[in-house]
Design a protein around this motif. Structure first.
Motif, PDB file in Angstrom:
ATOM      1  N   TYR A  19       0.827  -1.215   0.000  1.00 31.42           N
ATOM      2  CA  TYR A  19       0.000   0.000   0.000  1.00 31.42           C
ATOM      3  C   TYR A  19       0.860   1.263   0.000  1.00 31.42           C
ATOM      4  O   TYR A  19       0.561   2.241  -0.678  1.00 31.42           O
ATOM      5  CB  TYR A  19      -0.939   0.021   1.217  1.00 31.42           C
ATOM      6  CG  TYR A  19      -2.171  -0.809   1.009  1.00 31.42           C
ATOM      7  CD1 TYR A  19      -3.196  -0.369   0.171  1.00 31.42           C
ATOM      8  CD2 TYR A  19      -2.302  -2.044   1.613  1.00 31.42           C
ATOM      9  CE1 TYR A  19      -4.322  -1.139  -0.039  1.00 31.42           C
ATOM     10  CE2 TYR A  19      -3.432  -2.830   1.410  1.00 31.42           C
ATOM     11  CZ  TYR A  19      -4.441  -2.366   0.579  1.00 31.42           C
ATOM     12  OH  TYR A  19      -5.549  -3.132   0.359  1.00 31.42           O
ATOM     13  N   SER A  46      -6.977  -6.728  -6.009  1.00 31.44           N
ATOM     14  CA  SER A  46      -8.079  -5.894  -6.496  1.00 31.44           C
ATOM     15  C   SER A  46      -8.161  -4.588  -5.709  1.00 31.44           C
ATOM     16  O   SER A  46      -8.353  -3.517  -6.274  1.00 31.44           O
ATOM     17  CB  SER A  46      -9.409  -6.656  -6.437  1.00 31.44           C
ATOM     18  OG  SER A  46      -9.733  -6.979  -5.104  1.00 31.44           O
ATOM     19  N   ASP A  47      -7.979  -4.674  -4.402  1.00 31.21           N
ATOM     20  CA  ASP A  47      -8.083  -3.459  -3.591  1.00 31.21           C
ATOM     21  C   ASP A  47      -6.982  -2.457  -3.944  1.00 31.21           C
ATOM     22  O   ASP A  47      -7.234  -1.262  -4.081  1.00 31.21           O
ATOM     23  CB  ASP A  47      -8.020  -3.816  -2.102  1.00 31.21           C
ATOM     24  CG  ASP A  47      -8.430  -2.643  -1.214  1.00 31.21           C
ATOM     25  OD1 ASP A  47      -9.606  -2.264  -1.255  1.00 31.21           O
ATOM     26  OD2 ASP A  47      -7.564  -2.080  -0.519  1.00 31.21           O
ATOM     27  N   ILE A  50      -7.872  -0.907  -7.333  1.00 37.68           N
ATOM     28  CA  ILE A  50      -9.018   0.012  -7.309  1.00 37.68           C
ATOM     29  C   ILE A  50      -8.713   1.273  -6.503  1.00 37.68           C
ATOM     30  O   ILE A  50      -9.077   2.378  -6.894  1.00 37.68           O
ATOM     31  CB  ILE A  50     -10.265  -0.710  -6.747  1.00 37.68           C
ATOM     32  CG1 ILE A  50     -10.712  -1.807  -7.720  1.00 37.68           C
ATOM     33  CG2 ILE A  50     -11.413   0.265  -6.511  1.00 37.68           C
ATOM     34  CD1 ILE A  50     -11.670  -2.812  -7.119  1.00 37.68           C
ATOM     35  N   THR A  51      -8.015   1.108  -5.380  1.00 40.25           N
ATOM     36  CA  THR A  51      -7.812   2.288  -4.532  1.00 40.25           C
ATOM     37  C   THR A  51      -6.613   3.140  -4.941  1.00 40.25           C
ATOM     38  O   THR A  51      -6.558   4.316  -4.597  1.00 40.25           O
ATOM     39  CB  THR A  51      -7.662   1.916  -3.036  1.00 40.25           C
ATOM     40  OG1 THR A  51      -6.544   1.048  -2.879  1.00 40.25           O
ATOM     41  CG2 THR A  51      -8.911   1.248  -2.502  1.00 40.25           C
TER      42      THR A  51
ATOM     43  N   ILE B  66     -11.544  -4.117  -1.228  1.00 39.09           N
ATOM     44  CA  ILE B  66     -12.532  -3.898  -2.280  1.00 39.09           C
ATOM     45  C   ILE B  66     -12.228  -4.880  -3.401  1.00 39.09           C
ATOM     46  O   ILE B  66     -11.074  -5.016  -3.819  1.00 39.09           O
ATOM     47  CB  ILE B  66     -12.482  -2.439  -2.792  1.00 39.09           C
ATOM     48  CG1 ILE B  66     -12.865  -1.495  -1.649  1.00 39.09           C
ATOM     49  CG2 ILE B  66     -13.418  -2.253  -3.995  1.00 39.09           C
ATOM     50  CD1 ILE B  66     -12.713  -0.022  -1.979  1.00 39.09           C
ATOM     51  N   VAL B  90     -13.082   6.107  -2.627  1.00 42.14           N
ATOM     52  CA  VAL B  90     -12.867   5.571  -3.967  1.00 42.14           C
ATOM     53  C   VAL B  90     -13.936   6.052  -4.945  1.00 42.14           C
ATOM     54  O   VAL B  90     -13.633   6.427  -6.072  1.00 42.14           O
ATOM     55  CB  VAL B  90     -12.857   4.020  -3.922  1.00 42.14           C
ATOM     56  CG1 VAL B  90     -12.839   3.425  -5.323  1.00 42.14           C
ATOM     57  CG2 VAL B  90     -11.663   3.528  -3.122  1.00 42.14           C
TER      58      VAL B  90
END
Lengths: 246, 437
Positions: A19, A46-47, A50-51, B66, B90
């Motif tokens: 992250y 995925s997180d 997406i973020t 997510i 987001v």
């Protein structure tokens, strides 16, 4: 676009490091996350995508199976700019005392495996004459204690490896950072009662590690207080140390 | 697995010893569920009373990823422990908003489904469950089933509003709603009494969002003195020039913190009266029309971290009920009179008119009528007051909201969810209600 390889991305600090990198580099980076069970990496992938907008790949890498790891990591080592190794295995000290199998697993993951995995990257970074290598060792490697000396000795070997590697690759423009965590609030220590002020949170650790590597620090403690704790622990004369229950 | 901890929800009452396991992977969770005899999933602990508490707790906070987001359709899938605040970060920049949101964004998706939360748009857009497309539920044997309106519908409807008693929600897919800007066009209107605020609610049915703050210490002709706030997502044309350049982004704001627990005498009838007086008279005009960012409109209290500490170390409870629309006038008046007479002031009292409920979601709290939510500091005479309120709510055939409840005694027949045979997932609240019944 920079490529970062994170070995042991299901460890709490490894995940937070991903992250940290992705939030700072956003769309301009590619991450390769590895773990023993890559299906556990799918939600993280995925997180992150997406973020942060980073592009993320995952790969199964087991420190107990260096042969296949070498095969799959080879091409990644070619294009990687960074490699950071977070995988580790605390193991069960008592079981290791009684069974060669557990002892050898602790040594294989924390020393043999860790060294051989980083060597894949060290070779290609040396040729490319650029790159950053981050190895997460442990304060347990600074002095063997009765409560975890298999783990500690493997980490001690890993610390020596990293310092030798740093010495050699310095001349090839490759930077090596040794990280010495003390207590950390992670899965590895979930069942232990750790003293708050001496315990680092994974995100705090990850931020410190990323920053230190960018600043080309050589060896860092995750929490500064551990430098002083270890100074005391390492200076206790062996004659006294052997009587202590640490 | 798991660590012994002293935990409590947002009301800080009750405090219980529990074994808490924070697991980030479903395979680990399966092993845990198979081993434990009794357990309950818990999200961010923003419910108030003894819901989401159990002697063994699986904390979903590490199931915080997510899984997918389609910026065209606005469909998102995420794990159960993702906070609404993370979702907003987001999706707002991409032009989407939560379809339904409660008054705090620090709750998890799993919690939103388990309590089937509602918001200021209940009358126009329903409960959270109305926007859930499907979710994965882990049952007592560790098996994971997908639940939707057309797949395991019995489990789907038992779980929405089921307070976690059917199993563990592992992940969910839901529909977001499109917005043009991150701002709300809002009107704030003062009402002098109950009749006025109720006619304002009825006149505001076409507004997407309506809610009112109510001063429940007023007596006589001022009973029900309140301020109605109604809002719509602002369109780009409605924004003043200083916002319209970047309509979907908000400037970071300063957050406040309550650094320690207030002494318990800090909030008393006098200080609450003073607060209510100032709050009502702060707005001098009868009506105020402003453009507000979504944080200020939906989550004013989230800007003050740890605001629950102002109630002191004994904590507080929130009592929220709904009574049918036909008897609301009479019922609210009687209930407000009882509260004012008790002198147990609540300085965060919220009144709203709910719309029609979805009868399929039989465990959900809202139905058509007025709902009132009140905070009470924990004290010796509180259980007596709650018992009185329970009587009244029952008399008017109302219902109380389990996500807030800590004391209620009379409503077990109304509020124990009707669940399939499955007793592994239990909460302290459920045990309390069942023993009192």
């Amino acid at each position: 676009m920079k490529t970062y390889v994170i070995l042991g991305a299901t460890s709490d600090v490894g995940e937070q490091f991903a992250y940290e990198v992705a939030r700072s580099e956003k769309e301009n980076c590619q991450l390769l996350l590895t773990a023993r069970s890559p299906e556990r990496l799918a939600p993280l992938k995925s997180d992150l995508e997406i973020t942060t907008g980073a592009s993320v790949e995952t790969l199964a890498v087991d420190a107990m199976d260096i042969q296949s790891a070498t095969k799959y990591l080879g091409p990644w080592a070619e294009k990687a700019d960074w490699v950071a190794l977070f995988l580790g295995y605390l193991g069960d000290q008592e079981e290791a005392q009684n069974s060669g199998e557990e002892a050898s697993r602790i040594m294989q993951v924390n020393y043999n495996g860790a060294v051989q995995l980083l060597d894949i990257f060290a070779r290609s970074f040396a040729t490319k004459k650029q790159g950053t290598i981050v190895g997460v060792a442990s304060v347990a490697g600074l002095r063997g204690r009765q409560s975890n000396y298999y783990y500690g000795s493997a980490k001690a070997g890993f610390i020596a490896y990293l310092s030798g590697l740093r010495n050699r690759l310095y001349h090839q423009n490759v930077h090596v950072l040794t990280v010495l965590p003390g207590f950390m609030d992670t899965k590895m220590t979930a069942d232990l009662d750790l003293p708050g002020p001496l315990t680092a949170q994974p995100d705090q650790a990850a931020r410190h590690i990323f920053r230190s590597a960018k600043k080309k620090k050589n060896q860092v403690y995750v929490l500064p207080i551990w430098r002083w704790i270890m100074l005391i622990i390492t200076t206790i004369p062996e004659g006294i140390f052997k009587r202590l229950s640490l | 697995m798991g660590k012994a901890q002293q935990i409590a929800n947002w009301g800080m009452y009750p405090q219980v010893q529990a074994k808490v396991a924070e697991l980030g992977y479903t395979d680990e969770l399966q092993t845990f569920v198979k081993t434990e005899e009794e357990l309950l999933a818990r999200g961010n602990g923003r419910c108030y009373g003894d819901a989401a508490l159990s002697t063994t707790i699986f904390s979903t906070l590490k199931l915080n990823k997510i899984l997918s987001f389609d910026p065209t359709s606005g469909v998102m899938a995420c794990q159960a422990g993702v906070l609404l605040s993370s979702i907003l970060e987001v999706v707002v920049p991409k032009g989407f908003f939560l379809p339904v949101t409660p008054g705090t964004k620090f709750i998890t998706i799993g919690g939103a489904i388990a309590a089937d939360v509602h918001g200021k748009n209940h009358h126009s857009e329903g409960c959270f469950s109305d926007h859930v497309l499907s979710f994965d539920l882990m049952l007592s044997d560790g098996q994971i089933i997908t639940c939707a309106r057309n797949e395991n519908p019995d489990w789907f409807w038992a779980t929405v509003g089921g307070m976690g008693l059917t199993g563990i929600i592992v992940q969910a897919t839901f529909q977001l709603k499109p917005i043009e800007t991150a701002y709300i066009r809002m009107e704030s209107i003062k009402a002098q009494n109950l009749a006025e605020i109720m006619s304002l609610f009825e006149a505001s049915e076409d507004w997407t969002y309506t809610v009112s703050w109510i001063d429940c210490l007023q007596k006589g002709k001022h009973i029900g003195r309140s301020i109605m706030m109604r809002g719509e997502h602002a369109t780009i044309d409605e924004l003043p020039p200083k916002f319209s350049g970047a309509p979907l982004s908000l400037k970071p704001k300063m957050n406040l913190n309550v650094p320690f627990q207030f002494p318990s005498f800090a909030l008393n009838t006098l200080s609450v009266k003073a607060f209510n007086f100032l709050y009502y008279h702060k707005q001098r005009q009868k009506q105020l029309n402003i453009i507000s960012d979504y944080d200020t409109f939906f989550y004013p209290l989230d800007a003050i971290h740890n605001w629950n500490r102002i109630y002191g170390k004994k904590g507080f409870t929130q009592y929220q009920f709904v009574i049918p629309k036909e008897v609301s006038r009479e019922g609210l008046e009687e209930i407000l009179r009882t509260i004012a007479a008790s002198g147990q002031g609540s300085f965060l009292a919220v009144l709203k008119l709910f719309g029609k409920n979805n009868p399929e979601a039989y465990n959900s709290f809202p139905f058509e009528g007025y709902t009132l939510a009140l905070d009470f500091k924990i004290n010796r005479s509180l259980p007596k007051l709650i018992a009185q309120l329970d009587e009244l709510v029952q008399k008017y055939q109302g219902r109380i909201y389990l996500a807030k409840d800590a004391f209620s005694v009379k409503h077990s027949d109304l509020i124990i969810p009707n669940l399939p045979e499955n007793r592994k997932f239990t909460s302290l609240q459920q045990t309390r209600l069942a023993t009192q019944a």
